[in-house]
Motif scaffolding. Structure first.
Motif, PDB file in Angstrom:
ATOM      1  N   MET A 540       0.816  -1.216   0.000  1.00 29.70           N
ATOM      2  CA  MET A 540       0.000   0.000   0.000  1.00 29.70           C
ATOM      3  C   MET A 540       0.842   1.254   0.000  1.00 29.70           C
ATOM      4  O   MET A 540       0.348   2.329  -0.327  1.00 29.70           O
ATOM      5  CB  MET A 540      -0.890   0.007   1.248  1.00 29.70           C
ATOM      6  N   ALA A 541       2.092   1.135   0.375  1.00 29.50           N
ATOM      7  CA  ALA A 541       2.928   2.342   0.439  1.00 29.50           C
ATOM      8  C   ALA A 541       3.123   2.967  -0.923  1.00 29.50           C
ATOM      9  O   ALA A 541       3.353   4.171  -1.034  1.00 29.50           O
ATOM     10  CB  ALA A 541       4.267   2.004   1.064  1.00 29.50           C
ATOM     11  N   SER A 542       3.060   2.143  -1.993  1.00 29.55           N
ATOM     12  CA  SER A 542       3.272   2.681  -3.337  1.00 29.55           C
ATOM     13  C   SER A 542       2.060   3.441  -3.848  1.00 29.55           C
ATOM     14  O   SER A 542       2.170   4.144  -4.859  1.00 29.55           O
ATOM     15  CB  SER A 542       3.617   1.536  -4.303  1.00 29.55           C
ATOM     16  N   LEU A 543       0.889   3.281  -3.203  1.00 27.26           N
ATOM     17  CA  LEU A 543      -0.314   3.975  -3.647  1.00 27.26           C
ATOM     18  C   LEU A 543      -0.366   5.375  -3.064  1.00 27.26           C
ATOM     19  O   LEU A 543      -0.076   5.583  -1.886  1.00 27.26           O
ATOM     20  CB  LEU A 543      -1.567   3.208  -3.213  1.00 27.26           C
ATOM     21  N   LYS A 544      -0.750   6.326  -3.902  1.00 27.92           N
ATOM     22  CA  LYS A 544      -0.852   7.714  -3.476  1.00 27.92           C
ATOM     23  C   LYS A 544      -2.282   7.985  -3.019  1.00 27.92           C
ATOM     24  O   LYS A 544      -3.233   7.698  -3.742  1.00 27.92           O
ATOM     25  CB  LYS A 544      -0.479   8.638  -4.621  1.00 27.92           C
ATOM     26  N   PRO A 545      -2.483   8.528  -1.814  1.00 26.50           N
ATOM     27  CA  PRO A 545      -3.856   8.820  -1.363  1.00 26.50           C
ATOM     28  C   PRO A 545      -4.523   9.867  -2.257  1.00 26.50           C
ATOM     29  O   PRO A 545      -3.901  10.847  -2.640  1.00 26.50           O
ATOM     30  CB  PRO A 545      -3.675   9.334   0.058  1.00 26.50           C
ATOM     31  N   GLU A 546      -5.787   9.637  -2.569  1.00 29.46           N
ATOM     32  CA  GLU A 546      -6.558  10.545  -3.421  1.00 29.46           C
ATOM     33  C   GLU A 546      -7.954  10.720  -2.845  1.00 29.46           C
ATOM     34  O   GLU A 546      -8.481   9.844  -2.160  1.00 29.46           O
ATOM     35  CB  GLU A 546      -6.670   9.982  -4.839  1.00 29.46           C
ATOM     36  N   GLY A 547      -8.555  11.834  -3.177  1.00 30.50           N
ATOM     37  CA  GLY A 547      -9.952  12.076  -2.812  1.00 30.50           C
ATOM     38  C   GLY A 547     -10.204  12.229  -1.338  1.00 30.50           C
ATOM     39  O   GLY A 547     -11.255  11.807  -0.831  1.00 30.50           O
ATOM     40  N   ARG A 548      -9.251  12.832  -0.626  1.00 36.24           N
ATOM     41  CA  ARG A 548      -9.453  13.044   0.805  1.00 36.24           C
ATOM     42  C   ARG A 548     -10.252  14.337   1.039  1.00 36.24           C
ATOM     43  O   ARG A 548      -9.958  15.371   0.440  1.00 36.24           O
ATOM     44  CB  ARG A 548      -8.111  13.134   1.521  1.00 36.24           C
ATOM     45  N   LEU A 549     -11.192  14.253   1.947  1.00 39.18           N
ATOM     46  CA  LEU A 549     -11.953  15.447   2.331  1.00 39.18           C
ATOM     47  C   LEU A 549     -11.255  16.151   3.497  1.00 39.18           C
ATOM     48  O   LEU A 549     -10.887  17.312   3.385  1.00 39.18           O
ATOM     49  CB  LEU A 549     -13.386  15.079   2.730  1.00 39.18           C
ATOM     50  N   HIS A 550     -11.062  15.453   4.602  1.00 40.28           N
ATOM     51  CA  HIS A 550     -10.318  15.989   5.731  1.00 40.28           C
ATOM     52  C   HIS A 550     -10.034  14.848   6.694  1.00 40.28           C
ATOM     53  O   HIS A 550     -10.617  13.749   6.603  1.00 40.28           O
ATOM     54  CB  HIS A 550     -11.080  17.108   6.444  1.00 40.28           C
ATOM     55  N   GLN A 551      -9.163  15.106   7.609  1.00 42.05           N
ATOM     56  CA  GLN A 551      -8.797  14.103   8.597  1.00 42.05           C
ATOM     57  C   GLN A 551      -9.926  13.937   9.612  1.00 42.05           C
ATOM     58  O   GLN A 551     -10.594  14.891   9.994  1.00 42.05           O
ATOM     59  CB  GLN A 551      -7.500  14.523   9.301  1.00 42.05           C
ATOM     60  N   HIS A 552     -10.127  12.680  10.031  1.00 40.75           N
ATOM     61  CA  HIS A 552     -11.224  12.410  10.960  1.00 40.75           C
ATOM     62  C   HIS A 552     -10.998  13.112  12.293  1.00 40.75           C
ATOM     63  O   HIS A 552     -11.922  13.705  12.851  1.00 40.75           O
ATOM     64  CB  HIS A 552     -11.365  10.902  11.169  1.00 40.75           C
ATOM     65  N   GLY A 553      -9.804  13.016  12.830  1.00 42.89           N
ATOM     66  CA  GLY A 553      -9.518  13.714  14.075  1.00 42.89           C
ATOM     67  C   GLY A 553      -9.563  12.841  15.290  1.00 42.89           C
ATOM     68  O   GLY A 553      -8.901  13.127  16.304  1.00 42.89           O
ATOM     69  N   LYS A 554     -10.337  11.747  15.243  1.00 44.16           N
ATOM     70  CA  LYS A 554     -10.458  10.884  16.406  1.00 44.16           C
ATOM     71  C   LYS A 554     -10.023   9.450  16.128  1.00 44.16           C
ATOM     72  O   LYS A 554      -9.683   8.719  17.053  1.00 44.16           O
ATOM     73  CB  LYS A 554     -11.905  10.874  16.908  1.00 44.16           C
ATOM     74  N   LEU A 555     -10.082   9.026  14.878  1.00 47.04           N
ATOM     75  CA  LEU A 555      -9.791   7.644  14.533  1.00 47.04           C
ATOM     76  C   LEU A 555      -8.490   7.547  13.759  1.00 47.04           C
ATOM     77  O   LEU A 555      -8.160   8.435  12.951  1.00 47.04           O
ATOM     78  CB  LEU A 555     -10.938   7.043  13.707  1.00 47.04           C
ATOM     79  N   ASN A 556      -7.766   6.439  13.984  1.00 47.99           N
ATOM     80  CA  ASN A 556      -6.583   6.086  13.211  1.00 47.99           C
ATOM     81  C   ASN A 556      -6.781   4.703  12.608  1.00 47.99           C
ATOM     82  O   ASN A 556      -7.620   3.908  13.080  1.00 47.99           O
ATOM     83  CB  ASN A 556      -5.329   6.070  14.100  1.00 47.99           C
ATOM     84  N   LEU A 557      -6.024   4.431  11.560  1.00 45.42           N
ATOM     85  CA  LEU A 557      -6.089   3.106  10.955  1.00 45.42           C
ATOM     86  C   LEU A 557      -5.568   2.077  11.950  1.00 45.42           C
ATOM     87  O   LEU A 557      -4.591   2.312  12.679  1.00 45.42           O
ATOM     88  CB  LEU A 557      -5.280   3.065   9.673  1.00 45.42           C
ATOM     89  N   LEU A 558      -6.188   0.917  11.982  1.00 47.56           N
ATOM     90  CA  LEU A 558      -5.879  -0.075  13.004  1.00 47.56           C
ATOM     91  C   LEU A 558      -4.497  -0.702  12.831  1.00 47.56           C
ATOM     92  O   LEU A 558      -3.815  -1.000  13.814  1.00 47.56           O
ATOM     93  CB  LEU A 558      -6.943  -1.176  12.981  1.00 47.56           C
ATOM     94  N   HIS A 559      -4.047  -0.878  11.572  1.00 46.68           N
ATOM     95  CA  HIS A 559      -2.841  -1.674  11.347  1.00 46.68           C
ATOM     96  C   HIS A 559      -1.576  -0.846  11.209  1.00 46.68           C
ATOM     97  O   HIS A 559      -0.496  -1.333  11.490  1.00 46.68           O
ATOM     98  CB  HIS A 559      -3.041  -2.559  10.113  1.00 46.68           C
ATOM     99  N   ASN A 560      -1.659   0.348  10.727  1.00 51.58           N
ATOM    100  CA  ASN A 560      -0.453   1.169  10.612  1.00 51.58           C
ATOM    101  C   ASN A 560      -0.493   2.421  11.483  1.00 51.58           C
ATOM    102  O   ASN A 560       0.481   3.174  11.522  1.00 51.58           O
ATOM    103  CB  ASN A 560      -0.181   1.543   9.158  1.00 51.58           C
ATOM    104  N   GLY A 561      -1.629   2.673  12.132  1.00 50.67           N
ATOM    105  CA  GLY A 561      -1.700   3.785  13.060  1.00 50.67           C
ATOM    106  C   GLY A 561      -1.765   5.157  12.431  1.00 50.67           C
ATOM    107  O   GLY A 561      -1.762   6.163  13.147  1.00 50.67           O
ATOM    108  N   GLU A 562      -1.826   5.238  11.116  1.00 46.70           N
ATOM    109  CA  GLU A 562      -1.913   6.535  10.471  1.00 46.70           C
ATOM    110  C   GLU A 562      -3.316   7.120  10.644  1.00 46.70           C
ATOM    111  O   GLU A 562      -4.292   6.377  10.817  1.00 46.70           O
ATOM    112  CB  GLU A 562      -1.566   6.409   8.993  1.00 46.70           C
ATOM    113  N   PRO A 563      -3.420   8.451  10.552  1.00 51.94           N
ATOM    114  CA  PRO A 563      -4.747   9.069  10.715  1.00 51.94           C
ATOM    115  C   PRO A 563      -5.728   8.574   9.654  1.00 51.94           C
ATOM    116  O   PRO A 563      -5.370   8.392   8.496  1.00 51.94           O
ATOM    117  CB  PRO A 563      -4.465  10.563  10.580  1.00 51.94           C
ATOM    118  N   LEU A 564      -6.989   8.408  10.072  1.00 51.66           N
ATOM    119  CA  LEU A 564      -8.045   8.023   9.138  1.00 51.66           C
ATOM    120  C   LEU A 564      -8.611   9.275   8.488  1.00 51.66           C
ATOM    121  O   LEU A 564      -8.961  10.237   9.174  1.00 51.66           O
ATOM    122  CB  LEU A 564      -9.135   7.259   9.883  1.00 51.66           C
TER     123      LEU A 564
END
Length: 910
Positions: A540-564
């Motif tokens: 997944m590291a090779s994929l570039k994030p697209e179509g983000r509205l904004h950061q959730h602020g309270k939740l993070n991804l479960l497996h890598n800990g990055e902001p949701l």
């Protein structure tokens, strides 16, 4: 007596039995109604003439069985006498004689030692000696035949009725409609867009004044052919009743009725106007070889100035070509006035700036009048659909009739297409998806507005730079959505998701629909789906994030800990009620088999799949658990557990329904690819839906259109009636309006209400209009607004209200009260007008008061009805018999004279 039927009468018709034929139920029903009405009239007749509360009547079953001969009448009376003697019945028994229309009844009643004979006389021509009290006293005394001297005094009750028919001194204030005023923005003297109201003629035709002397004694009053002491002004009791005009012509009732008649027409718009106005346009575009070139042509450039003439020129030219200018149902002035009323934004400069044209100046939502559209399934009173219904009503009633309706509708459809093609929003429609509480036509217009909004957003997206930062674009919404988000509240996430869907409008999917090159596609195929399954961070590291509205602020991804990150998602497709019904039918036809259920689930998960793809694109390396935590927090269960080190930690897992084998969420997640919303296939094809709506509008017949808009017309009529009633404050009308609203809300919610029920609603509205018109007529005649003293004004208003609701009203103070003086003045003015005499004000200056008082009797016309009741108690038939009551009733009108006597005799001492 074998051809006679028995009718029993009691107070309020408590003892009525009828013989009805057994041919069919309908005939039985009508015969019962006829018998019921006849029995009620009979009850009132015998109660008035004889003062009875209970009685039995023997009447011929058919008109040809009438008792005409005197011998047959005597035979019936003797049979009645024998029957009463044998049974001991003490209820009066009557026999109807002569033709039924004469209402002649004779009878007998027997009690212990008493017999009362009921006799009746009916004459067409009245002898002169019996037109006054002295002659009737002679008849009464001769009939009882009492030989006592002096004769016991006779008690007398007299009632004279005077009829006022001439209202010339009070003109009816309702003005006839001014049809030519429509061009100037008004119809019928009213503001354009408002319904007319009121009766075209005076709804009160007559006023009947009854002057009563209830207790008089013979010898203290003189009434003969030379002189009479019976002065109406001196009568101790006055009572008044009004006669209402039969079916007065009411503007609002006619207005709605004429529009309802369109619902029964069968012609199409083309049949009414001639050849289709779209034929010429179709011929110009007949060369299909250039059809595909339309796709590559640049978007149409908006015209420099939007005006009504530009809107309607196409259809107008075609109609003029086919029939000529003079034959056009609506002239330019009328049509332009209507279109400017419907589309006020056409004359403004806001459209040139691309601003929204929707009308947000709605009344308060808690307003009862405004929320009536929910009950009637019509449209809000400030909406375009509501205004269109009023305009079509006015055109149908004042200008052009059915042809005018078809012409205006055709222009309206052309305007809708013009706005769709030029990205101009439709005014008078609330933003958002179609409101299913409104009529279907209103929903269609809202759907078209949604399509215009989407198309307008795409066209504006072409002008934006492709390198614009997505996060910056939505920075204004980020804080608002972030504040609303709650990890444990599914409704909050739904709200947030709705806001995200709205923000999708600013993206351009037309430019970037084929943006992905071959390498991008291969990368998505190689990494996207596998990464979704395995969740490896390296892939997944090779994929570039697209179509983000904004950061959730309270939740993070479960497996890598990055902001949701919350993704930009597509808004679900809006639907009208007919589309929802069509979709439900399709889903129902799939059956209950496993394959059908699976296909049904896939059809319903299109929006879910789109959101999953957007979520994967915005959050590389995410898993289904991450999506569920954001999308449906209730399906992710967290518990506090003790880990290996003895610390309390939160451990989460999917809910039981998410772990079901072959779960649609799991299948959709495995199928979803990381594709941002701007490159996804559109969930809502606005072009196709807009063309479907425009086609739907174009094929509507005037009858179909009237059916769609009739709830709006009834809604407007009820609002108009409530507005007018609030000025008069009539309690009975308020109750009727509540009944109309309740009845209409039940009838109009059905897709195709019955014509009979719709006619009942319109008839109720017309009746309320007539009642209000009668109230205004009486208030004008009695001058309630001219009273200077508040107490007198309240008394007059109460008196007028009673006249409307009660059959007869007592005048407080008789001729000396405030209402009595007004009634006296009405009669005086009518008499002066009939004799071509000067008005009362001039008469006061010309005639001395003493002479005027001597001629008071001339203030009233001859009595239209004279009723007298003579009573006494004398021994009969012999002087030594028991003293028994004797009674005679007399009524004298212009064409009728009746005497009804009840003479009692002693059967023990005779």
């Amino acid at each position: 007596m074998k051809n006679c039927q028995f009718l029993s009468g009691k107070k309020k018709c408590e003892k009525k039995k009828y013989e009805t034929g057994k041919k069919n139920n309908q005939n039985n029903h009508f015969k019962a109604l006829e018998a019921n009405l006849g029995a009620f009239i009979l009850e009132q007749l015998l109660e008035l003439r004889y003062g009875l509360r209970e009685f039995v009547v023997i009447a011929p079953a058919a008109n040809n069985d009438a008792v005409l001969s005197e011998s047959k009448c005597n035979l019936l009376l003797s049979s009645v006498s024998v029957a009463l003697g044998n049974t001991g019945c003490q209820v009066p028994l009557f026999v109807q004689i002569h033709q039924k229309w004469r209402r002649m009844y004779v009878g007998e009643c027997q009690g212990p030692g008493v017999r009362t004979d009921f006799e009746m006389v009916h004459l067409r021509k009245v002898p002169n000696q019996y037109t006054h009290l002295s002659g009737l006293l002679d008849i009464f005394k001769s009939k009882i035949g009492c030989t006592l001297t002096p004769l016991p005094p006779v008690s007398i009750a007299i009632r004279f009725t005077y009829v006022l028919q001439d209202w010339q001194q009070y003109f009816w204030p309702q003005q006839p409609p001014d049809i030519d005023a429509l061009v100037g923005g008004e119809v019928g003297g009213l503001e354009f867009g408002k319904l007319p109201f009121g009766a075209c003629e005076d709804p009160i035709s007559e006023l009947h004044l009854a002057t009563t002397w209830p207790h008089l004694t013979e010898g203290i009053i003189v009434d003969n052919d030379v002189y009479s002491d019976l002065d109406p002004i001196q009568a101790p009791h006055w009572s008044v009743r009004v006669r209402k005009a039969d079916n007065p012509q009411c503007l609002l009732g006619d207005f709605v009725t004429e529009f309802f008649k369109i619902c029964r027409r069968k012609e199409s718009t083309d049949e009414i106007l001639g050849r289709s106005t779209f034929e010429e346009e179709g011929r110009e575009a007949a060369d299909i070889t250039h059809a595909l070139s339309k796709l590559t042509e640049p978007a149409p450039v908006p015209i420099h100035k939007l005006s009504v003439s530009n809107m309607v020129h196409t259809a107008k030219k075609k109609i003029q070509k086919q029939r000529g200018v003079e034959e056009s149902p609506l002239n330019n002035d009328v049509l332009n006035t209507i279109l400017l009323f419907l589309f006020p934004d056409a004359a403004s400069e806001k459209l040139l700036d691309g601003t929204s044209s929707t009308d947000n100046s709605n009344p308060p939502l808690e307003s009862e009048e405004y929320n009536l559209y929910n009950q009637f399934k019509s449209a809000p009173s400030d909406s375009l659909t509501y205004k269109l219904a009023l305009c079509l009503c006015m055109i149908n009633f004042y200008h052009g009739g059915l042809k005018g309706v078809a012409h205006l509708w055709q222009e309206f459809v052309l305007e809708m297409r013009f706005r769709w093609e030029n990205n101009f929003l439709i005014p008078g429609l609330a933003s958002g998806p179609p409101d299913l509480r409104c009529c279907l036509l209103h929903q269609k217009l809202q759907m078209l507005n949604c399509c215009i909004e989407r198309k307008k957003a795409r066209d504006e997206g072409r002008k934006t730079s492709p390198s614009d930062n997505v996060t910056n674009t939505y920075s204004g919404d980020a804080g608002k959505s972030g504040d609303q988000l709650g990890p444990d509240n599914l409704k909050d996430t739904d709200k947030e998701k709705g806001e995200v869907g709205k923000s999708w409008d600013s993206w351009s999917d037309s430019e970037e629909e084929f943006f992905e090159c071959l390498s991008d596609t291969e990368e998505l195929k190689g990494n996207g789906q596998e990464s979704g399954k395995k969740g490896g961070p390296k892939e997944m590291a090779s994929l570039k994030p697209e179509g983000r509205l904004h950061q959730h602020g309270k939740l993070n991804l479960l497996h890598n800990g990055e902001p949701l990150y919350i993704p930009v998602t597509q808004e679900p497709a809006p639907m009208t009620e007919d589309l929802l019904e069509e979709q439900s039918e399709v889903l129902a036809k799939l059956g209950t088999s496993a394959e059908g259920a699976h296909l049904r689930a896939r059809m319903q998960s299109a929006c879910l799949l789109s959101d999953m793809e957007s979520f994967k694109a915005a959050n590389p390396g995410c898993f289904l658990e991450d999506f569920v935590r954001w999308y449906s927090p209730r399906d992710y269960i967290e518990e506090e557990v003790i880990d290996e080190k003895g610390n309390m930690v939160l451990k989460g897992e999917l809910s039981a329904r998410m772990k079901i084998p072959s779960n649609m969420w799991v299948e959709a997640w495995e199928t979803a690819k990381p594709i941002p919303a701007r490159r996804q296939r559109r969930l809502f094809d606005d072009t196709r839906e807009a063309e479907k709506v425009l086609h739907y509008l174009a094929v509507q017949k005037p009858a179909d259109l009237a059916r769609h808009l009739l709830p709006c017309v009834i809604h407007a009529a009820v609002l108009k009636v409530k507005e007018e009633e609030s000025l008069e404050n009539i309690s009975s009308v308020k109750k009727i309006i509540k009944q109309i609203i309740s009845h209409s809300s039940k009838v109009l919610h059905f897709p195709n209400p019955e014509d009979k029920k719709l006619e009942e609603i319109i008839h109720q509205i017309t009746n309320v209009e007539a009642i209000i018109a009668r109230a205004r007529s009486l208030k004008a005649k009695f001058g309630t607004e001219k009273c200077e003293q508040e107490e007198e004004k309240e008394d007059l208003e109460r008196f007028v209200s009673c006249l409307l609701e009660q059959p007869e009203v007592l005048v407080v103070g008789a001729g000396r009260g405030h209402a009595g003086r007004i009634i006296h003045k009405l009669f005086v003015n009518a008499q002066r007008a009939a004799a071509m005499a000067p008005p009362e004000e001039d008469l006061k200056r010309m005639v001395p008061p003493e002479e005027k008082r001597q001629n008071l009797a001339a203030d009233f016309p001859p009595a239209a009805g004279r009723e007298l009741i003579l009573r006494t108690t004398v021994p009969r038939p012999a002087p030594y018999s028991r003293a028994l009551p004797q009674r005679m009733y007399s009524v004298l009108t212009k064409e009728d004279f009746r005497l009804a006597g009840a003479f009692s005799s002693d059967t023990s001492f005779f």
